[in-house]
Write an enzyme that holds these catalytic residues in place. Structure first.
Site, short mmCIF file in Angstrom:
data_model
loop_
_atom_site.label_atom_id
_atom_site.label_comp_id
_atom_site.label_asym_id
_atom_site.label_seq_id
_atom_site.Cartn_x
_atom_site.Cartn_y
_atom_site.Cartn_z
N GLU A 1 108.42 89.50 52.73
CA GLU A 1 107.11 89.05 53.24
C GLU A 1 105.97 89.87 52.66
O GLU A 1 104.92 89.34 52.28
CB GLU A 1 107.07 89.11 54.77
CG GLU A 1 105.93 88.31 55.40
CD GLU A 1 104.59 89.01 55.46
OE1 GLU A 1 103.57 88.33 55.62
OE2 GLU A 1 104.53 90.25 55.33
N ASP B 1 111.47 93.53 55.77
CA ASP B 1 110.91 94.47 54.79
C ASP B 1 109.64 95.09 55.35
O ASP B 1 109.02 94.56 56.28
CB ASP B 1 110.62 93.77 53.45
CG ASP B 1 109.54 92.69 53.53
OD1 ASP B 1 109.51 91.94 54.54
OD2 ASP B 1 108.70 92.60 52.60
N1 BES Z 1 102.13 90.77 59.80
C1 BES Z 1 101.18 90.83 58.74
C2 BES Z 1 100.03 89.85 58.90
C3 BES Z 1 99.19 89.97 60.17
C4 BES Z 1 99.11 91.14 60.89
C5 BES Z 1 98.49 88.88 60.58
C6 BES Z 1 98.34 91.21 62.02
C7 BES Z 1 97.70 88.94 61.71
C8 BES Z 1 97.64 90.12 62.45
C9 BES Z 1 101.91 90.56 57.41
O1 BES Z 1 103.08 91.33 57.31
C10 BES Z 1 101.03 90.98 56.26
O2 BES Z 1 100.82 92.15 56.09
N2 BES Z 1 100.54 90.02 55.46
C11 BES Z 1 99.81 90.32 54.27
C12 BES Z 1 99.87 89.18 53.31
C13 BES Z 1 101.06 89.16 52.39
C14 BES Z 1 100.95 88.00 51.43
C15 BES Z 1 101.26 90.45 51.67
C16 BES Z 1 98.35 90.54 54.57
O3 BES Z 1 97.81 89.95 55.54
O4 BES Z 1 97.73 91.29 53.82
MN MN Z 2 104.18 91.24 59.03
MN MN Z 3 102.49 93.40 56.70
#
Ligand code: BES
Ligand code: MN
Ligand code: MN
Length: 459
Positions: A158, A88
């Protein structure tokens, strides 16, 4: 290994074409209007997984979007690596800021990607990254060199908190039993200084509402004599952080892990380039918690940010009105050993405490997640470090990422296995933003690093 790397070299242009097919599907999990596209994307992922050579490929239904599963069991005596990724993507808006449509992938050179980068929503987060695993696996299959058991789970929620996956993992512990989890969904420090991500921050996310008068009021008839919810909310937000960048919520830092001077010195070996950092985001100066470097502020320290704020009249022209309500969305990034429950509760108590008694306040928690750390003396870290050192021909350092992947903490709790975050994006790749892109160099280095990881891990 030589043969596997040769196969990758000979097929890499096709890999990009196949990735483009995935990128053409707008699999936006947050917006129900894209439901069919998200489902279509799961289908394509499963068909790619099958062609790559995985067995038992299934599209596992959940209460939300399906999880694509596949495996290759070589021998019960060998270790099992579970590969995790997400198909996604984030919503693409604001659309007008994209140079080309977000779901029509194309390649263009940039300063940081002189070999070209793939532009499309999801190119770096996470389609371009989990797809590297499918292609590395295909290369190992085609050259008879899969050195251990491999399982894949690619989920579709995710970006909205992995709610269904959390439940599904709990119900499928046996099926998912593994020795470690391998994830490419994070960043390296730079292409010159590759890193393995050894930590992720947790997340606590709340929405707040301040309610004043029981209806919108004429600002001439009532203005100056009643609490204006927008003013009240602004004053309350101003009381969340002081001028030294310290968060003022009572007890907020109680459980924050103090990182040793040694580890801080180590992480600051990554040469913090403040000028490039400012230039890349168009700022003349940075700010943050006093006593910490930018690198530390974005990794080992907890933070609080207002993500959105609204209330009153925001349409064309002027309307003289004191609104009845004002709201904001606030995220807090957490570090070990803070927990989302603890921090959401502390936030709520503090926010209610600082509210004047002329208004009503409401705090609504959204999804959250635990922080995660991978120690640098683990087999997992060392296998990733060695793999990337071979692929990049450079020393690889540990690096804590500022973002969150809440499922990593849950994997550890439920499956008892460590996640190794071997991601290859750059912070400047504009994930979640217009013109998201992923360097071709990074895509190929990733595909090469994966078989090397397997080889080192099994050794
Ligand atoms: N891939 C990201 C997280 C990420 C990116 C971690 C780059 C470290 C470096 C992930 O898809 C994301 O966007 N996570 C969200 C949290 C989620 C609970 C919506 C975030 O970090 O805001
Ligand atoms: Mn991600
Ligand atoms: Mn993300």
């Amino acid at each position: 290994m030589q043969e596997t790397l040769k196969y990758i070299g000979e097929n890499k242009l096709r890999f990009v074409d196949e990735l483009f097919e995935l990128l053409r599907i707008p699999s936006i999990s947050a917006d129900p209007a894209y439901k069919n596209d998200v489902l279509k994307c799961a289908e394509l992922v499963s068909s790619y997984l099958k062609t790559a050579g995985a067995d038992q490929v299934e599209i596992c239904e959940t209460d939300g979007y399906p999880i694509v599963y596949g495996e290759k069991m070589i021998s019960p005596d060998l270790p099992t690596v579970l590969v995790y990724g997400h198909y996604d993507v984030q919503p693409a808006d604001p659309l007008e800021l994209w140079r080309r449509p977000p779901f029509e992938p194309y390649i263009e050179k940039t300063d940081l990607h002189p070999d070209g980068a793939i532009f499309a929503r999801g190119s770096a987060d996470d389609k371009g990254q989990f797809f590297m695993h499918l292609k590395a696996f295909e290369a190992m299959m085609q050259t008879n060199s899969v050195p251990c058991n491999v399982k894949f789970i690619i989920e579709g929620e995710e970006e909205i908190g992995s709610v269904s996956l959390g439940k599904w993992v709990n119900e499928n512990k046996e099926k998912l039993s593994c020795d470690c989890i391998l994830i490419s969904d994070t960043h390296i420090y730079s292409n010159e200084q590759p890193t393995v991500t050894t930590g992720l921050r947790g997340l606590s996310y709340v929405e707040v509402e301040v309610e004043g008068p029981n209806r919108d009021l004429h600002s001439g008839l009532y203005g100056g004599a009643v609490p204006n919810p927008i003013h009240v909310l602004s004053r309350m937000i101003a009381k969340l952080i002081d001028d030294d960048g310290r968060i003022l919520i009572d007890g907020f830092y109680d459980n924050v892990d103090v990182v040793s001077d040694e580890e801080r010195a180590d992480m600051n070996k990554l040469k913090d380039n403040p000028d490039e950092f400012k230039r890349s985001i168009g700022l003349s100066g940075v700010e943050g918690e006093k006593g910490y470097t930018t690198l530390e502020r974005t990794s080992i320290r907890p933070t609080l940010d207002c993500n959105g704020i609204w209330g009153g009249y925001t349409g064309e022209g002027a309307k003289t009105v004191i609104p009845s309500k004002a709201s904001a969305k606030i995220s807090m990034r957490l570090v070990p050993y803070q927990t989302p429950e603890e921090i959401t509760e502390k936030f709520t108590t503090y926010f209610e405490k600082i509210a004047p008694d002329t208004v009503k306040v409401k705090v609504t928690p959204h999804h959250g997640g635990m922080p995660y750390v991978l120690p640098t003396d683990t087999k997992e870290f060392l296998a990733a470090k060695t793999a990337m050192e071979t692929a990049f021909g450079k020393e690889v350092l540990p690096y804590r990422g500022g973002g969150s992947i809440p499922i990593t903490a849950m994997f550890e709790q439920v499956l008892g296995a460590k996640s190794v975050l071997m991601g290859f994006g750059l912070d400047s790749d504009a994930i979640h933003s217009p013109n998201e892109h992923y360097g071709l160099f990074n895509f190929y280095k990733g595909i090469e690093s994966i078989p090397l990881f397997f080889e080192n891990y099994v050794k």
